[in-house]
Design an enzyme around this catalytic site. Structure first.
Site, mmCIF file in Angstrom:
data_model
loop_
_atom_site.group_PDB
_atom_site.id
_atom_site.type_symbol
_atom_site.label_atom_id
_atom_site.label_comp_id
_atom_site.label_asym_id
_atom_site.label_seq_id
_atom_site.Cartn_x
_atom_site.Cartn_y
_atom_site.Cartn_z
ATOM 1 N N TYR A 138 0.819 -1.231 0.000
ATOM 2 C CA TYR A 138 0.000 0.000 0.000
ATOM 3 C C TYR A 138 0.845 1.270 0.000
ATOM 4 O O TYR A 138 0.678 2.141 -0.855
ATOM 5 C CB TYR A 138 -0.965 -0.020 1.187
ATOM 6 C CG TYR A 138 -2.030 -1.073 1.002
ATOM 7 C CD1 TYR A 138 -3.182 -0.798 0.282
ATOM 8 C CD2 TYR A 138 -1.859 -2.358 1.490
ATOM 9 C CE1 TYR A 138 -4.146 -1.773 0.066
ATOM 10 C CE2 TYR A 138 -2.804 -3.340 1.275
ATOM 11 C CZ TYR A 138 -3.944 -3.039 0.562
ATOM 12 O OH TYR A 138 -4.877 -4.018 0.336
ATOM 13 N N GLU A 196 10.594 -5.440 -5.834
ATOM 14 C CA GLU A 196 9.668 -6.329 -5.122
ATOM 15 C C GLU A 196 10.251 -7.740 -5.072
ATOM 16 O O GLU A 196 10.594 -8.296 -6.111
ATOM 17 C CB GLU A 196 8.299 -6.327 -5.825
ATOM 18 C CG GLU A 196 7.323 -7.401 -5.383
ATOM 19 C CD GLU A 196 7.023 -7.391 -3.891
ATOM 20 O OE1 GLU A 196 6.643 -6.321 -3.372
ATOM 21 O OE2 GLU A 196 7.189 -8.456 -3.242
ATOM 22 N N GLY A 245 0.346 -7.092 0.520
ATOM 23 C CA GLY A 245 -0.774 -7.645 1.278
ATOM 24 C C GLY A 245 -2.105 -7.586 0.542
ATOM 25 O O GLY A 245 -3.019 -8.359 0.853
ATOM 26 N N ASN A 267 -5.177 -10.354 1.298
ATOM 27 C CA ASN A 267 -5.972 -9.935 2.454
ATOM 28 C C ASN A 267 -7.469 -10.083 2.228
ATOM 29 O O ASN A 267 -7.920 -10.425 1.136
ATOM 30 C CB ASN A 267 -5.567 -8.537 2.938
ATOM 31 C CG ASN A 267 -5.923 -7.438 1.970
ATOM 32 O OD1 ASN A 267 -6.906 -7.507 1.252
ATOM 33 N ND2 ASN A 267 -5.092 -6.399 1.960
ATOM 34 N N GLY A 268 -8.209 -9.848 3.302
ATOM 35 C CA GLY A 268 -9.658 -10.040 3.280
ATOM 36 C C GLY A 268 -10.427 -8.870 2.706
ATOM 37 O O GLY A 268 -11.660 -8.861 2.765
ATOM 38 N N VAL A 315 15.774 -6.424 -1.664
ATOM 39 C CA VAL A 315 16.794 -5.490 -1.175
ATOM 40 C C VAL A 315 17.370 -6.074 0.111
ATOM 41 O O VAL A 315 16.631 -6.410 1.038
ATOM 42 C CB VAL A 315 16.186 -4.098 -0.919
ATOM 43 C CG1 VAL A 315 17.241 -3.158 -0.336
ATOM 44 C CG2 VAL A 315 15.607 -3.536 -2.211
ATOM 45 N N GLU A 360 -14.298 -8.883 13.488
ATOM 46 C CA GLU A 360 -14.813 -9.235 12.166
ATOM 47 C C GLU A 360 -15.443 -10.605 12.230
ATOM 48 O O GLU A 360 -14.875 -11.518 12.824
ATOM 49 C CB GLU A 360 -13.671 -9.375 11.168
ATOM 50 C CG GLU A 360 -12.927 -8.159 10.931
ATOM 51 C CD GLU A 360 -11.505 -8.519 10.551
ATOM 52 O OE1 GLU A 360 -11.202 -9.717 10.342
ATOM 53 O OE2 GLU A 360 -10.722 -7.591 10.503
ATOM 54 N N HIS A 379 -1.877 -8.205 11.009
ATOM 55 C CA HIS A 379 -1.781 -6.745 10.994
ATOM 56 C C HIS A 379 -0.521 -6.235 11.680
ATOM 57 O O HIS A 379 -0.593 -5.506 12.668
ATOM 58 C CB HIS A 379 -3.003 -6.132 11.699
ATOM 59 C CG HIS A 379 -4.318 -6.470 11.092
ATOM 60 N ND1 HIS A 379 -5.520 -6.280 11.740
ATOM 61 C CD2 HIS A 379 -4.636 -6.959 9.861
ATOM 62 C CE1 HIS A 379 -6.518 -6.661 10.949
ATOM 63 N NE2 HIS A 379 -6.012 -7.084 9.811
ATOM 64 N N GLY A 426 3.225 0.422 6.727
ATOM 65 C CA GLY A 426 2.627 0.129 8.024
ATOM 66 C C GLY A 426 3.590 0.246 9.188
ATOM 67 O O GLY A 426 3.146 0.297 10.343
ATOM 68 N N ASN A 436 -9.065 -2.797 10.687
ATOM 69 C CA ASN A 436 -8.134 -3.323 9.693
ATOM 70 C C ASN A 436 -7.327 -2.156 9.112
ATOM 71 O O ASN A 436 -7.879 -1.100 8.835
ATOM 72 C CB ASN A 436 -8.913 -4.025 8.592
ATOM 73 C CG ASN A 436 -10.035 -4.859 9.168
ATOM 74 O OD1 ASN A 436 -10.974 -4.303 9.723
ATOM 75 N ND2 ASN A 436 -9.924 -6.146 9.072
ATOM 76 N N PHE A 494 -5.331 -1.303 6.231
ATOM 77 C CA PHE A 494 -4.754 -0.836 4.964
ATOM 78 C C PHE A 494 -5.268 0.515 4.490
ATOM 79 O O PHE A 494 -4.541 1.231 3.785
ATOM 80 C CB PHE A 494 -4.771 -1.911 3.870
ATOM 81 C CG PHE A 494 -6.074 -2.251 3.201
ATOM 82 C CD1 PHE A 494 -6.797 -1.315 2.493
ATOM 83 C CD2 PHE A 494 -6.541 -3.564 3.223
ATOM 84 C CE1 PHE A 494 -7.973 -1.659 1.842
ATOM 85 C CE2 PHE A 494 -7.710 -3.921 2.571
ATOM 86 C CZ PHE A 494 -8.431 -2.957 1.879
#
Ligand code: FDA
Length: 500
Positions: free
Chosen positions: A15, A35, A110, A114-115, A245, A356, A441, A469, A479, A481
């Site tokens: 994100y 990545e 993520g 993720n959900g 990296v 949740e 998380h 994060g 949550n 994000f």
């Protein structure tokens, strides 16, 4: 091949990284994203890009010999996990003694696994966790921007009441309401209209075919379809995959040199080389970015990094639990992989919980209600550097998870008592009712205003930034994000205006 020098390098593609790359690219700055995972766009022999939860294969996991699903067992049987060949799969579970951390690997981080729950925290709680950030600006500008860029949508409440795939959520809602608790719909980046057509049999199934933590073949607006697509669309952003990296150093002229390791999808090392950058943005997630700076400090490569690097890490109070329902109260065999409802007890003065209502997408009736509870756990972990393993190691003790359990138990004891139900003791590999040995998380490690200034600029170094994060001090109350995205938007706007 990537250039040996790039004006701006962004580490990771989750994100924070995706927001940053888009805004840099849109400002005309050539930007290279690195990545360690794969680009997930090529179907396998079965015609699918990702494997599902019922028959996971090597695509599911990041270099494991066996899958490591959060629900370890069912009726104490290890039904969820499979032996697999080690491969650059999409979900990692990183182990640190008493705590393990799930993270996505691949272009989109993520967002691939993720959900899809896209929740904006209550303003008063945001002000409590990040008091130095202007909440007017966040709630007036950056949260709305993040929600719109991410493609957040709401479920049609009429459809929710009648569809098969949320019977499990309606059952849990009934039990919560009987206890006098509030429930709330949870916005999502999964396209609810696509889900409606899945249930109607009009399109290939994804959320309704037990797809979630190992990737979704359809329906989900992951970052590769939103921010990263827009970033590439600027013409100024390139992404190099399967590139990790390992080290960061600074040259005399103030530019950064990265040591990067390229692998193939089977894990063979193809080469190690150096890349230069003037501006360096760390978006490798709480574990990834924190490790890079802890390693750089403790190996002497970036010796001016301070003591706050590696501190202030939390689990967002995650704890998972299941309840056993009565036989006359079935949850249904068809459960959407994407949660759409939560129990909102965040206003509880002693034990705030946002729980949740999670699916058990087993494809058969389970008579179980599952929850991922987010609690307000004040305990924080920190990272030390292990020179032998060349790794940052999370220091988190099992006792630090107890406040999360206490809060969840307080809430779910009430629900059980009001409904004459009990916990499930068969879901987590032994007989525990509460699972808090993992988190979805991870937050913190390079906290805003501590390891960085109030805009993510790393203290002690120019042109070095944290975007992900790891900036958030261990808790978001919901949550995370949307908050990570909104904060990254806020920070890069300031950095572009002042530092370029
Ligand atoms: P993120 O972790 O997304 O991305 C980091 C990227 O950097 C990864 O792609 C990684 O491979 C890469 N990387 C790491 N180290 C590197 C290195 N050294 N070199 C190169 N690349 C490197 N949240 C939410 O709000 N709603 C939800 O429903 C859920 N559900 C959920 C389920 C599951 C199973 C998981 C694992 C997580 C969630 N989450 C969630 C959490 C959410 O996905 C998470 O908070 C964000 O993805 C974190 O975003 P970041 O930008 O911090 O990094």
């Amino acid at each position: 091949a990537a250039p040996d020098y790039s004006p701006a390098v962004v580490v990771g593609t989750g994100y924070g990284a995706a927001v940053t790359a888009l805004r840099l690219g849109a400002a005309g700055i050539p930007t290279l994203m690195l990545e360690m995972g794969q680009l997930w766009n090529t179907p396998g022999e079965d015609g699918k890009i990702f494997s599902d939860m019922l028959s996971p294969d090597r695509r599911s996991s990041w270099f494991k010999g066996r899958t490591e699903a959060p629900l370890a067992s069912f009726l104490w049987l290890d039904l969820a996990n499979r032996n697999i060949d080690p491969y650059a799969g999409v979900l990692d579970r990183v182990h640190f003694g008493d705590m393990s951390v799930y993270v996505g690997r691949g272009v989109g981080g993520g967002s691939l696994v993720n959900g899809a729950m896209a929740v904006t925290p209550k303003r008063w709680y945001f002000e409590e966790i990040l008091p130095e950030v202007d909440a007017d600006e966040m709630y007036g500008r950056y949260y709305p921007l993040a929600n719109s860029m991410l493609g957040v949508n709401d479920i049609d409440p009429d459809w929710f009441e009648t569809c098969d795939c949320y019977q499990f959520a309606r059952v849990s809602r009934k039990h919560a309401h009987k206890t006098g608790l509030k429930t709330t719909f949870v916005p999502s980046v999964y396209d609810f209209d696509y889900m409606r057509r899945e249930e109607a049999g009009e399109v290939p199934r994804s959320a309704l075919a037990s797809e979630v933590i190992y990737g979704n073949n359809h329906g989900k607006r992951s970052l590769d379809k939103t921010y990263l697509a827009a970033a590439l669309g600027t013409g100024n952003v390139t992404i190099q995959t399967l590139t990790e990296v390992r080290d960061i150093a600074q040259q005399q002229d103030g530019t950064y040199t990265l040591t990067v390791r390229r692998i193939d999808a089977e894990g063979n090392v193809l080469g190690v080389r150096q890349l230069g950058a003037k501006y360096l943005f760390l978006g490798a997630g709480s574990l990834g970015s924190t490790e890079l700076l802890v390693r750089a400090r403790d190996t002497g490569k970036l010796p001016d990094l301070g003591e706050d690097v590696g501190q202030g890490w939390g689990t967002n109070g995650n704890v998972m639990l299941g309840r056993a329902n009565h036989v006359w109260d079935p949850v249904g065999a068809l459960e959407s992989g994407m949660p759409a409802l939560g129990i909102d007890a965040w206003d509880d003065p002693v034990h705030p919980v946002f729980a949740e209502i999670a699916p058990v997408p087993a494809g058969l009736e389970t008579w179980a209600s599952l929850y991922l509870a987010i609690t307000k756990n004040p305990e924080r972990g920190w990272f030390s550097y292990d020179p032998g393993a060349d790794r940052a190691v999370l220091q988190w003790d099992v006792a630090q998870g107890q406040p999360s359990i206490d809060a969840a138990k307080n809430l779910f004891d009430k629900i059980n008592s009001a409904n004459g139900t009990i916990y499930r003791y068969d879901l987590f590999g032994d007989t525990r009712a509460f699972e808090n040995r993992f988190t979805y998380h991870p937050l913190g490690g390079l906290v805003l205003g501590k390891a960085t200034d109030l805009y993510g600029r790393v203290k002690g170094y120019r042109n070095l930034y944290v975007t992900d994060g790891s900036l958030i001090p261990g808790s978001t109350g919901v949550n995370p994000f949307v908050t990570i995205t909104a904060l990254a938007e806020r920070n890069i706007a300031r950095v572009l205006a002042e530092d370029f």
